[in-house]
Write an enzyme that holds these catalytic residues in place. Structure first.
Site, PDB file in Angstrom:
ATOM      1  N   ASP A 141      -7.871  -0.628  30.795  1.00 20.24           N
ATOM      2  CA  ASP A 141      -7.056  -1.718  30.247  1.00 20.24           C
ATOM      3  C   ASP A 141      -5.757  -1.842  31.034  1.00 20.24           C
ATOM      4  O   ASP A 141      -4.741  -2.289  30.504  1.00 20.24           O
ATOM      5  CB  ASP A 141      -6.766  -1.454  28.765  1.00 20.24           C
ATOM      6  CG  ASP A 141      -6.262  -2.696  28.059  1.00 20.24           C
ATOM      7  OD1 ASP A 141      -5.573  -2.558  27.017  1.00 20.24           O
ATOM      8  OD2 ASP A 141      -6.510  -3.813  28.557  1.00 20.24           O
ATOM      9  N   LYS A 144      -5.867  -5.421  36.251  1.00 18.07           N
ATOM     10  CA  LYS A 144      -7.281  -5.813  36.311  1.00 18.07           C
ATOM     11  C   LYS A 144      -7.875  -5.605  37.706  1.00 18.07           C
ATOM     12  O   LYS A 144      -9.042  -5.275  37.831  1.00 18.07           O
ATOM     13  CB  LYS A 144      -7.440  -7.258  35.847  1.00 18.07           C
ATOM     14  CG  LYS A 144      -6.741  -7.532  34.517  1.00 18.07           C
ATOM     15  CD  LYS A 144      -7.017  -6.460  33.448  1.00 18.07           C
ATOM     16  CE  LYS A 144      -5.975  -6.457  32.345  1.00 18.07           C
ATOM     17  NZ  LYS A 144      -6.068  -5.267  31.447  1.00 18.07           N
ATOM     18  N   ASP A 169     -11.530  -3.783  29.117  1.00 17.32           N
ATOM     19  CA  ASP A 169     -10.981  -4.928  28.399  1.00 17.32           C
ATOM     20  C   ASP A 169     -10.744  -6.092  29.369  1.00 17.32           C
ATOM     21  O   ASP A 169     -10.732  -5.906  30.591  1.00 17.32           O
ATOM     22  CB  ASP A 169      -9.641  -4.535  27.732  1.00 17.32           C
ATOM     23  CG  ASP A 169      -9.135  -5.617  26.785  1.00 17.32           C
ATOM     24  OD1 ASP A 169      -7.908  -5.677  26.567  1.00 17.32           O
ATOM     25  OD2 ASP A 169      -9.956  -6.416  26.268  1.00 17.32           O
ATOM     26  N   ASN A 170     -10.599  -7.289  28.836  1.00 15.49           N
ATOM     27  CA  ASN A 170     -10.149  -8.472  29.596  1.00 15.49           C
ATOM     28  C   ASN A 170     -11.100  -8.929  30.701  1.00 15.49           C
ATOM     29  O   ASN A 170     -10.641  -9.388  31.766  1.00 15.49           O
ATOM     30  CB  ASN A 170      -8.766  -8.210  30.195  1.00 15.49           C
ATOM     31  CG  ASN A 170      -7.782  -7.751  29.180  1.00 15.49           C
ATOM     32  OD1 ASN A 170      -7.264  -6.640  29.265  1.00 15.49           O
ATOM     33  ND2 ASN A 170      -7.516  -8.582  28.180  1.00 15.49           N
ATOM     34  N   GLU A 199      -6.667 -11.062  22.491  1.00 13.07           N
ATOM     35  CA  GLU A 199      -5.948 -10.560  21.314  1.00 13.07           C
ATOM     36  C   GLU A 199      -5.045 -11.647  20.707  1.00 13.07           C
ATOM     37  O   GLU A 199      -4.321 -12.324  21.405  1.00 13.07           O
ATOM     38  CB  GLU A 199      -5.099  -9.325  21.675  1.00 13.07           C
ATOM     39  CG  GLU A 199      -4.254  -9.430  22.920  1.00 13.07           C
ATOM     40  CD  GLU A 199      -4.971  -8.912  24.156  1.00 13.07           C
ATOM     41  OE1 GLU A 199      -6.213  -8.998  24.194  1.00 13.07           O
ATOM     42  OE2 GLU A 199      -4.318  -8.444  25.084  1.00 13.07           O
TER      43      GLU A 199
END
Ligand SMILES: O=C(NCCc1nnc(-c2ccc3[nH]cnc3c2)[nH]1)c1cc(-c2ccc(F)cc2)cc(O)c1O
Ligand SMILES: [Mg+2]
Length: 214
Positions: A141, A144, A169-170, A199
């Site tokens: 996380d 990236k 994530d993401n 989120e």
């Protein structure tokens, strides 16, 4: 000097959460960040996906890349069995003391070690300096564009074993296209995609699970 958003999140937790109760800390952060100021915690919707993958992994040793305010560290650590431990790497020196304080309020300081620095510098030290054998679970996380190179580094450092579970994530927003390309085309990873939302927003996002086949 004006307080930072992260300091204001800590203030809200310190004032409103029940000391020693991880759930109340998570609820407080989610309430603050959905009603007052957006912040890049994994959040309650993707947090449930994280919970389920952590329960599946039931890790003895877990690693998180990107501590931020400690929200996902609390989500992970509250599910760990007695002798299990979470290492969390954070690069931004402003976030470290805030995350430590929020994790302390949740009563989980014994289960979480925050390591300050770049993941690419700390990962090679996990075995020698932190007595890690292999990692059962890794939550990606952080920046990236670092997901792919740091996954390669984990493998090169012998930190992954047959069955190690990675969760990123993401995948959609902000996005990690190089990671997705790498992990889905690498024969030693079995991938699963979990569609969700960014989120606290109606924006589409997703998480990607990758099981290392050894
Ligand atoms: O940048 C993110 N997260 C990364 C923070 C971090 N905290 N620590 C690190 C670190 C830690 C060790 C490292 N070692 C080397 N680089 C490192 C970077 N990186 C992030 C951004 C968003 C986002 C969405 C929509 C927007 F409009 C703006 C933003 C949403 C998210 O869920 C994120 O996770
Ligand atoms: Mg994130």
């Amino acid at each position: 000097m004006d307080q930072s958003k992260e300091q204001r999140i800590l203030n809200s937790v310190s004032y409103n959460a029940v000391k020693g109760d991880p759930e109340s800390v998570l609820d407080c952060i989610d309430k603050y960040c959905s009603q007052k100021e957006w912040a890049m915690n994994v959040g309650d919707e993707k947090g449930l996906i994280l919970d389920n993958v952590v329960k599946e992994a039931d890790p003895t040793t877990a690693l998180e890349l990107g501590t931020y305010c400690g929200y996902s560290a609390i989500r992970i650590a509250r599910l760990l069995k007695p002798k299990a431990h979470l290492f969390s790497i954070e690069f931004n020196p402003e976030f470290v003391p805030i995350a430590k304080e929020i994790i302390e309020i949740a009563g989980l300081s014994d289960k979480v070690t925050i390591l300050e620095g770049h993941a690419q510098d700390i990962i090679p030290q996990l075995k020698s300096k932190y007595d890690v054998d292999t990692l059962d679970f890794v939550f990606l996380d952080h920046w990236k564009e670092r997901y792919a190179p740091d996954t390669i580094l984990l493998e090169e450092c012998g930190l992954l074993r047959k069955g190690s579970i990675l969760l990123a994530d993401n995948i959609i927003y902000p996005g990690a296209p190089e990671f997705l390309e790498y992990i889905r085309n690498h024969k030693r990873f079995e991938c699963t995609n979990y569609p969700s939302h960014l989120e606290y927003m109606k924006v589409e996002d997703a998480m990607e699970k990758a099981v290392y086949l050894g």
